[in-house]
Structures are given as structure tokens and as C-alpha cells.
Enzyme design. Sequence first.
Site, PDB file in Angstrom:
ATOM      1  N   GLY A   1       2.520  -0.770   1.889  1.00 38.73           N
ATOM      2  CA  GLY A   1       1.929  -0.682   3.582  1.00 38.73           C
ATOM      3  C   GLY A   1       3.609  -1.580   4.329  1.00 38.73           C
TER       4      GLY A   1
ATOM      5  N   CYS B   1       1.126  -1.359  -6.483  1.00 37.93           N
ATOM      6  CA  CYS B   1       0.838   0.525  -6.873  1.00 37.93           C
ATOM      7  C   CYS B   1       1.093   1.073  -7.649  1.00 37.93           C
TER       8      CYS B   1
ATOM      9  N   CYS C   1      -1.914   1.544  -9.126  1.00 36.83           N
ATOM     10  CA  CYS C   1      -2.585   2.413  -9.664  1.00 36.83           C
ATOM     11  C   CYS C   1      -1.577   3.725 -10.807  1.00 36.83           C
ATOM     12  N   VAL C   2      -0.010   3.374 -10.243  1.00 34.04           N
ATOM     13  CA  VAL C   2       0.237   4.738 -10.623  1.00 34.04           C
ATOM     14  C   VAL C   2       0.498   4.770 -12.117  1.00 34.04           C
TER      15      VAL C   2
ATOM     16  N   LYS D   1      -1.461   2.476 -14.180  1.00 32.08           N
ATOM     17  CA  LYS D   1      -2.795   2.733 -14.461  1.00 32.08           C
ATOM     18  C   LYS D   1      -3.829   4.557 -14.921  1.00 32.08           C
TER      19      LYS D   1
ATOM     20  N   TYR E   1     -13.822  -3.251 -10.473  1.00 37.23           N
ATOM     21  CA  TYR E   1     -12.516  -2.276 -10.906  1.00 37.23           C
ATOM     22  C   TYR E   1     -11.546  -1.966 -12.299  1.00 37.23           C
TER      23      TYR E   1
ATOM     24  N   ASP F   1      -3.416  -5.562   1.446  1.00 35.61           N
ATOM     25  CA  ASP F   1      -4.196  -5.889   0.479  1.00 35.61           C
ATOM     26  C   ASP F   1      -4.195  -7.812   1.268  1.00 35.61           C
TER      27      ASP F   1
ATOM     28  N   GLU G   1      -9.005  -3.221  -0.718  1.00 41.47           N
ATOM     29  CA  GLU G   1      -7.782  -3.677  -0.793  1.00 41.47           C
ATOM     30  C   GLU G   1      -6.758  -1.678  -2.365  1.00 41.47           C
ATOM     31  N   LEU G   2      -7.056  -1.607  -1.385  1.00 43.54           N
ATOM     32  CA  LEU G   2      -6.397   0.250  -1.367  1.00 43.54           C
ATOM     33  C   LEU G   2      -4.858   0.815  -1.498  1.00 43.54           C
TER      34      LEU G   2
ATOM     35  N   HIS H   1     -19.169  28.554  -9.093  1.00 43.13           N
ATOM     36  CA  HIS H   1     -19.677  28.096 -10.830  1.00 43.13           C
ATOM     37  C   HIS H   1     -18.533  28.311 -12.056  1.00 43.13           C
TER      38      HIS H   1
ATOM     39  N   GLU I   1     -20.185  21.484  -7.893  1.00 42.17           N
ATOM     40  CA  GLU I   1     -21.657  22.631  -7.137  1.00 42.17           C
ATOM     41  C   GLU I   1     -22.754  21.536  -8.006  1.00 42.17           C
TER      42      GLU I   1
HETATM   43  P1  FAD Z   1       1.875  -4.776  -2.746  1.00 41.42           P
HETATM   44  O1  FAD Z   1       1.619  -3.339  -2.661  1.00 41.42           O
HETATM   45  O2  FAD Z   1       1.215  -5.704  -3.374  1.00 41.42           O
HETATM   46  O3  FAD Z   1       3.508  -4.977  -1.933  1.00 41.42           O
HETATM   47  C1  FAD Z   1       3.482  -6.419  -1.954  1.00 41.42           C
HETATM   48  C2  FAD Z   1       5.390  -6.274  -1.851  1.00 41.42           C
HETATM   49  O4  FAD Z   1       5.619  -8.007  -1.534  1.00 41.42           O
HETATM   50  C3  FAD Z   1       5.695  -6.718  -3.510  1.00 41.42           C
HETATM   51  O5  FAD Z   1       6.381  -6.061  -3.892  1.00 41.42           O
HETATM   52  C4  FAD Z   1       5.579  -9.013  -3.485  1.00 41.42           C
HETATM   53  O6  FAD Z   1       6.132  -8.685  -4.744  1.00 41.42           O
HETATM   54  C5  FAD Z   1       6.182  -8.692  -2.360  1.00 41.42           C
HETATM   55  N1  FAD Z   1       5.999 -10.123  -1.882  1.00 41.42           N
HETATM   56  C6  FAD Z   1       5.500 -10.914  -2.007  1.00 41.42           C
HETATM   57  N2  FAD Z   1       6.183 -12.282  -0.802  1.00 41.42           N
HETATM   58  C7  FAD Z   1       7.100 -11.889  -0.976  1.00 41.42           C
HETATM   59  C8  FAD Z   1       8.014 -12.584   0.091  1.00 41.42           C
HETATM   60  N3  FAD Z   1       7.070 -13.430   0.427  1.00 41.42           N
HETATM   61  N4  FAD Z   1       9.470 -11.843   0.454  1.00 41.42           N
HETATM   62  C9  FAD Z   1       9.405 -10.905  -0.300  1.00 41.42           C
HETATM   63  N5  FAD Z   1       8.688  -9.862  -0.770  1.00 41.42           N
HETATM   64  C10 FAD Z   1       7.337 -10.680  -1.340  1.00 41.42           C
HETATM   65  N6  FAD Z   1      -5.136   1.359  -5.122  1.00 41.42           N
HETATM   66  C11 FAD Z   1      -5.657   2.811  -4.580  1.00 41.42           C
HETATM   67  O7  FAD Z   1      -6.172   2.900  -3.571  1.00 41.42           O
HETATM   68  N7  FAD Z   1      -6.312   3.774  -5.737  1.00 41.42           N
HETATM   69  C12 FAD Z   1      -6.112   2.799  -6.877  1.00 41.42           C
HETATM   70  O8  FAD Z   1      -6.094   3.671  -8.051  1.00 41.42           O
HETATM   71  C13 FAD Z   1      -5.666   1.940  -7.254  1.00 41.42           C
HETATM   72  N8  FAD Z   1      -5.829   1.082  -8.678  1.00 41.42           N
HETATM   73  C14 FAD Z   1      -5.072  -0.170  -8.859  1.00 41.42           C
HETATM   74  C15 FAD Z   1      -4.900  -0.761 -10.053  1.00 41.42           C
HETATM   75  C16 FAD Z   1      -4.007  -1.580 -10.169  1.00 41.42           C
HETATM   76  C17 FAD Z   1      -4.436  -2.888 -11.906  1.00 41.42           C
HETATM   77  C18 FAD Z   1      -4.309  -2.692  -9.057  1.00 41.42           C
HETATM   78  C19 FAD Z   1      -3.515  -4.458  -9.358  1.00 41.42           C
HETATM   79  C20 FAD Z   1      -4.049  -1.944  -8.311  1.00 41.42           C
HETATM   80  C21 FAD Z   1      -5.044  -1.184  -8.185  1.00 41.42           C
HETATM   81  N9  FAD Z   1      -4.746  -0.928  -6.376  1.00 41.42           N
HETATM   82  C22 FAD Z   1      -5.898   1.346  -6.639  1.00 41.42           C
HETATM   83  C23 FAD Z   1      -4.831  -1.716  -5.372  1.00 41.42           C
HETATM   84  C24 FAD Z   1      -3.197  -0.884  -4.675  1.00 41.42           C
HETATM   85  O9  FAD Z   1      -1.907  -1.773  -5.489  1.00 41.42           O
HETATM   86  C25 FAD Z   1      -3.663  -2.425  -3.196  1.00 41.42           C
HETATM   87  O10 FAD Z   1      -4.235  -1.805  -2.451  1.00 41.42           O
HETATM   88  C26 FAD Z   1      -1.494  -2.337  -2.626  1.00 41.42           C
HETATM   89  O11 FAD Z   1      -0.304  -1.819  -3.617  1.00 41.42           O
HETATM   90  C27 FAD Z   1      -1.349  -2.823  -1.515  1.00 41.42           C
HETATM   91  O12 FAD Z   1      -0.447  -2.123  -1.188  1.00 41.42           O
HETATM   92  P2  FAD Z   1       0.409  -4.144  -0.582  1.00 41.42           P
HETATM   93  O13 FAD Z   1       1.104  -3.397   1.024  1.00 41.42           O
HETATM   94  O14 FAD Z   1      -0.536  -4.579   0.173  1.00 41.42           O
HETATM   95  O15 FAD Z   1       0.957  -5.135  -1.145  1.00 41.42           O
HETATM   96  P1  NA7 Z   2     -12.649  -7.924  -7.831  1.00 34.93           P
HETATM   97  O1  NA7 Z   2     -12.516  -6.376  -7.290  1.00 34.93           O
HETATM   98  O2  NA7 Z   2     -12.025  -9.215  -7.091  1.00 34.93           O
HETATM   99  O3  NA7 Z   2     -13.863  -8.456  -9.258  1.00 34.93           O
HETATM  100  C1  NA7 Z   2     -13.343  -9.626  -9.635  1.00 34.93           C
HETATM  101  C2  NA7 Z   2     -14.536  -9.336 -10.933  1.00 34.93           C
HETATM  102  O4  NA7 Z   2     -14.204 -10.557 -11.646  1.00 34.93           O
HETATM  103  C3  NA7 Z   2     -15.832  -9.518 -10.690  1.00 34.93           C
HETATM  104  O5  NA7 Z   2     -17.191  -8.765 -11.700  1.00 34.93           O
HETATM  105  C4  NA7 Z   2     -15.928 -11.301 -10.706  1.00 34.93           C
HETATM  106  O6  NA7 Z   2     -17.288 -11.441 -11.285  1.00 34.93           O
HETATM  107  C5  NA7 Z   2     -14.736 -11.466 -11.718  1.00 34.93           C
HETATM  108  N1  NA7 Z   2     -15.083 -13.150 -11.497  1.00 34.93           N
HETATM  109  C6  NA7 Z   2     -14.040 -13.490 -11.236  1.00 34.93           C
HETATM  110  N2  NA7 Z   2     -14.456 -14.686 -11.117  1.00 34.93           N
HETATM  111  C7  NA7 Z   2     -14.078 -15.377 -12.018  1.00 34.93           C
HETATM  112  C8  NA7 Z   2     -14.512 -15.821 -12.947  1.00 34.93           C
HETATM  113  N3  NA7 Z   2     -13.064 -17.364 -13.247  1.00 34.93           N
HETATM  114  N4  NA7 Z   2     -14.666 -15.539 -14.786  1.00 34.93           N
HETATM  115  C9  NA7 Z   2     -14.958 -14.556 -14.732  1.00 34.93           C
HETATM  116  N5  NA7 Z   2     -15.079 -13.457 -14.213  1.00 34.93           N
HETATM  117  C10 NA7 Z   2     -14.610 -13.793 -13.061  1.00 34.93           C
HETATM  118  O7  NA7 Z   2     -11.244  -7.642  -8.501  1.00 34.93           O
HETATM  119  P2  NA7 Z   2     -10.143  -7.038  -9.646  1.00 34.93           P
HETATM  120  O8  NA7 Z   2      -9.192  -7.580 -10.193  1.00 34.93           O
HETATM  121  O9  NA7 Z   2     -10.927  -5.550 -10.663  1.00 34.93           O
HETATM  122  O10 NA7 Z   2      -9.829  -5.927  -8.242  1.00 34.93           O
HETATM  123  C11 NA7 Z   2      -9.141  -6.441  -7.349  1.00 34.93           C
HETATM  124  C12 NA7 Z   2      -8.591  -5.433  -6.017  1.00 34.93           C
HETATM  125  O11 NA7 Z   2      -8.105  -4.500  -6.876  1.00 34.93           O
HETATM  126  C13 NA7 Z   2      -9.400  -4.041  -5.941  1.00 34.93           C
HETATM  127  O12 NA7 Z   2     -10.697  -4.343  -5.126  1.00 34.93           O
HETATM  128  C14 NA7 Z   2      -9.620  -2.904  -5.975  1.00 34.93           C
HETATM  129  O13 NA7 Z   2      -8.885  -2.278  -5.100  1.00 34.93           O
HETATM  130  C15 NA7 Z   2      -8.147  -2.901  -6.721  1.00 34.93           C
HETATM  131  P3  NA7 Z   2     -18.435 -12.089 -10.131  1.00 34.93           P
HETATM  132  O14 NA7 Z   2     -19.283  -9.922  -9.499  1.00 34.93           O
HETATM  133  O15 NA7 Z   2     -18.161 -12.027  -8.451  1.00 34.93           O
HETATM  134  O16 NA7 Z   2     -19.557 -12.642 -10.491  1.00 34.93           O
END
Ligand code: FAD
Ligand code: NA7
Length: 505
Positions: A17, A53, A58-59, A61, A199, A329, A336-337, A481, A486
Site C-alpha cells: 500500500g 508480500c 505472497c511472493v 509463498k 489461509y 492491512d 488483508e490482500l 475444452h 468449462e
Molecule cells: P506491508 O506489506 O506489511 O508493509 C508494511 C511495511 O511497513 C513493512 O515493510 C514494515 O516493516 C514497515 N513498517 C512498519 N512500521 C514501520 C515504522 N514505524 N516505520 C517505518 N516502517 C515501518 N495477499 C495476497 O493478495 N495474495 C497472497 O497470496 C497473499 N499471501 C500471503 C502470504 C503470507 C504468508 C502473508 C503473511 C501474507 C499474504 N498476503 C497475501 C497478504 C499481503 O502480503 C498483505 O495484505 C500486504 O502485504 C499488505 O500490505 P501493506 O502495505 O498493508 O503492509
Molecule cells: P487469520 O485468517 O486471522 O486466521 C487465524 C487462524 O488461527 C484461525 O484459524 C484461528 O482460529 C486460529 N487461531 C487464532 N488464535 C489462535 C490461538 N491462540 N491458537 C490457535 N489457533 C488460533 O490468520 P492467517 O494468519 O491465516 O492470515 C492472516 C491474513 O494474512 C489473511 O487475511 C490473508 O489475507 C493474509 P479461529 O477460526 O479463530 O478459531
Amino acid sequence: ANPNYTYDLIVIGGGSGGLAAAKEAAKHGAKVALFDYVKPSTQGSKWGLGGTCVNVGCVPKKICHYSGLLGHAIKDAQALGWTFGDPKPAHDWEGLSSPVRDHRGMLNFLYRRGLQSAHVEYINALTAFTGPHSVTYLPKGKEEGEEVEVSAAHIVIAVGGRPVVPREVPGAVEYAVTSDDLFTLKTPPGKTLCVGGSYIALECAGFLTELGNEVHVAVRSILLRGFDRQCAEKIGAVMQEFGTEFLYQTMPTHIAKTEDGRLKVSFRHTGTQAEHSDIYDTVVYAIGRNPDTAGLNLKAAGVALNGGGKFVTDKEERTNVPHIYAVGDVLEGKPELTPVAIRTGELLARRLFAGSKKLMDYDLVPTTVFTPTEYGCCGLSEEDAVDRYGEANVEVFLSEFMTLEFAATHRQRAPKRMGEDGMNELQPMCLAKLVCLKQEDNKVVGFHFVGPNAGEITQGFHLAMKLGAKKADFDDMIGIHPTDAEAFASLHTTKASGESWLNVG
Ligand code: FAD
Ligand code: NA7
């Protein structure tokens, strides 16, 4: 430019963002500074510019997901005439984590260069508010006390979130890793416990299983809360057939290091309270992410947060302080995408510096869960549609079937699952589902697809949904097909009919 401030715009956070907002603002002539700084993870992992990301989301992953898919493809290849010499195909963890690191390094470089050519001043430092228009930071190479204060007419907060590691589980902070560490672990993950049912936990468990590791997933309640239940359960069932082990209603209570350096995890069943333990090489926590807003000193600017540390904004992404905005986010109640964060940042910058009035449209945001069999969706789950419109107004069209290629290669269940019910071949692993609104001529309000390449498939259908497609429009499509997509051109069975929606052969 406003002479009262150092910059027109300060962006805090160089992720999806923040980068988008900064570059777009500069394109329209604004003087922009972008702060980005990565605090080390609980295990000490750090990375460069680009945010979650690019570095730990995302990348990496998707690269790991692809590596997992290739593992399965090697087996299919052997069923379709390929032979592989000695030694037999095997997975080498460093052979995956090293290109992940290299790719990330290249992207960090490209993002730095991108800011440079966009004339955005990149400041690699942690920053916090000192007033409604000002922030402070410690420049590189300077000592405490030599902080610099800068100001701007507008400030965008885009600091994203960080994974939760539960302090109440002894051993979790010391020994568990998160998605911040997993993709570049120095040692092979080996037998792995993923904690969480959503997720990220499922994506990580999926590719680790496909790479040949024994993987258990501790799920405290249900899989993929908020997603369509039938699709979520299908993902669980297919992952289980591929060899991932699910421990339902189970939470770790304690993690300890064994004498030989492995991890002993104690569990409790949330229902029966029964306890058991197991030994793992790696424990991955994926139980959600906390917004990284605590260190921003928001009170100096008078900016309010909700109880979860997120910003409640109006439809222009304004916080309670009119010239301070938030994107990505850190927004309450928004997906959160990455593409959502990027689009929101760009639109905001155009409103601020290019006279645009266009607002972010958070409706019908598509997404995909990149489990080995992917799940893509757009719009409402069946449950949400029923809640919103009532059961009598919702019609569900669906079909379950097997991908032609997998049927031809006789894809097998994971070895330890064979013979459990006398069947060795996989059940149909694709599910195509449309949730329609009867009262609006079967307008499609929910698109769901579980199957290979669901991400690619869902992107195109997202456009159809944005254009207001009805079931009849889907029926008018000519299929391509033989493909899985499809199926959406010939969905005839409704859930309510009671007929089987299983299509075999
Ligand atoms: P971020 O990308 O988190 O960037 C925030 C930045 O701010 C970071 O670099 C942080 O270090 C910096 N920062 C924080 N505090 C400060 C400060 N005080 N001063 C200076 N810098 C600071 N989304 C998808 O669309 N598709 C996917 O397949 C997908 N897969 C995901 C897989 C995983 C494992 C995870 C964790 C997330 C995934 N997401 C995916 C979600 C996606 O990565 C986030 O939605 C996205 O990166 C959010 O962007 P953002 O700009 O809000 O924050
Ligand atoms: P999510 O989507 O916030 O899901 C968290 C998962 O972890 C969910 O299954 C929860 O279960 C579980 N949970 C939460 N707290 C606990 C504790 N304390 N112990 C065990 N399990 C727990 O998180 P993700 O990390 O998968 O993804 C975050 C975002 O990043 C997502 O929106 C993507 O866009 C990228 P519950 O269903 O609450 O019982």
C-alpha cells in the site's frame, strides 16, 4: 508544494500500500518521503524494501507452492511416460530457499530503484509521530539524540501487520517460527507442526507436505473461517488425502527443546481436555497477524485506533485526523490482500494530488487460497448469502469432478492413506459452485472454485461478477475444452434438488 512542511506527503511503510501511494503521489508532482524499516522477527529474520508480500508473504509463498506442485507433477510425469535416472527425484530445501532469497533480493533492489526513478525519497528508518504533521527518525549512522524531525501536509500510514506468536504458550517465542522465517529457514523444516486453521497455516502446511515433509496442522476450531464451508471442508479433505494430518480442536500448550535439538510439543484437546505430545523439527505459528501500530506514537498526532490496533477510516481512508490516512492491512474490516492495499494507496494518492474523486470499492474482492488444490472465490459464501437474503432466495448450482489430467495419471492418495476405505485413487478434487440470488434472476453473488489453477480461473470470473453476471450468462458461455473452468458453462444441478452433483467420467 506547501512551504510550511518538509514534504507534501509522508508515507510510513514501504509495503504494497505504501509504495503504491508514494509512487502515485510523486507521479502527480507531490514531494514525497517514504519510510520503511523492518523490525527483526522473534527468530531474528530481517529483509529489505517491499513489505510483507514481496519478502515474507505472497511472493515467497507462491514460489514454495510451485515447488510443491512440481513435486506432484514429477509423479504424474512418470505416469505419462517420463523416466528419471538415478538418483531418484528428491527435494533439497536449500535448493528452494536459496532462489527464494535471491528473488527477494532482486525485488528489494527493483523497489529501491523504482522509488528513485519516481523521485520518492526513501528513508530506511523506523519512524513515529511527534505531532499531527510531524514524524521523527534516527538517520543511518547517527546516535541516539541525533533524531531528525520532518513534516508533511498529508501523512499515509501503511505499516501492515506482523504474525502473532502467543506469549502464553511457553516455548513459542523461543522456538516457533512464523511466515516471517519459514520461507528462508536455514535448515530443512522436517517434521512440521503448523498451528492455525486459516489461509496461511493451510498454505504452509500444503506446500510443506508436497515437498515430502510429515506435516500436522493443529486447528482450534474450524478450517478457513469466513470462507464457504463446503469449499473449506473440501480443501481439508483433499489436503488430508495428499498426506497432511489434521489435529482438530487441538491447541499446543507447551513447546520444549529435546536433548537432540528437536521440539517436544504438548497439546490439549479443547473439548475433552485430553493431553498428548509429539516431537517435531519445526513449529510454525500462523494464528493471525497484529497490526504494527503500537510504536507509532499516535497519541502525539491524536489518531485513534480500535481495540485491535487498527484504524477505523471513512470511505476516503481518512482516520479521525483529517489529513492522516491509512491503507492496507491496518484498516479495520477490510480484506488483508496485496492488490487491495495497492489499489487503495493509488486511489488515495490520485484523490490527494490529481483531483480524482474515485473511491476504493471493497465489494467483490476476489481471493485465492494457494493450497495444493487451490481455492478461489469472489463474493459471498453460501452461508453469508443465506444470512443476508434468506434461504428461500438463494439457489446454489454446483458440480464436483476430477481434473482430466489427474484422472489419466491415476493420482494416488498419500501412501499412508491408501486402503483406509479400500480406495486408492483420489476422490474428485474439483468443486465448481455458484451462489445465486433467485429474486434477481439468479444474479451470481458468490463464485467458488476448488481445483488446480483456481487463482488464474477466479481472476477472469471476478470481472464477470463486477459486470453483474447472472446464471444465464454463465449458461451462455462456450466452454474451452478440455479444462476445469468449462464446468461453469454447464452447472445444472442445484443443491436444493437433492440430486447428486458428483460428475464422474
Ligand atoms: P506491508 O506489506 O506489511 O508493509 C508494511 C511495511 O511497513 C513493512 O515493510 C514494515 O516493516 C514497515 N513498517 C512498519 N512500521 C514501520 C515504522 N514505524 N516505520 C517505518 N516502517 C515501518 N495477499 C495476497 O493478495 N495474495 C497472497 O497470496 C497473499 N499471501 C500471503 C502470504 C503470507 C504468508 C502473508 C503473511 C501474507 C499474504 N498476503 C497475501 C497478504 C499481503 O502480503 C498483505 O495484505 C500486504 O502485504 C499488505 O500490505 P501493506 O502495505 O498493508 O503492509
Ligand atoms: P487469520 O485468517 O486471522 O486466521 C487465524 C487462524 O488461527 C484461525 O484459524 C484461528 O482460529 C486460529 N487461531 C487464532 N488464535 C489462535 C490461538 N491462540 N491458537 C490457535 N489457533 C488460533 O490468520 P492467517 O494468519 O491465516 O492470515 C492472516 C491474513 O494474512 C489473511 O487475511 C490473508 O489475507 C493474509 P479461529 O477460526 O479463530 O478459531
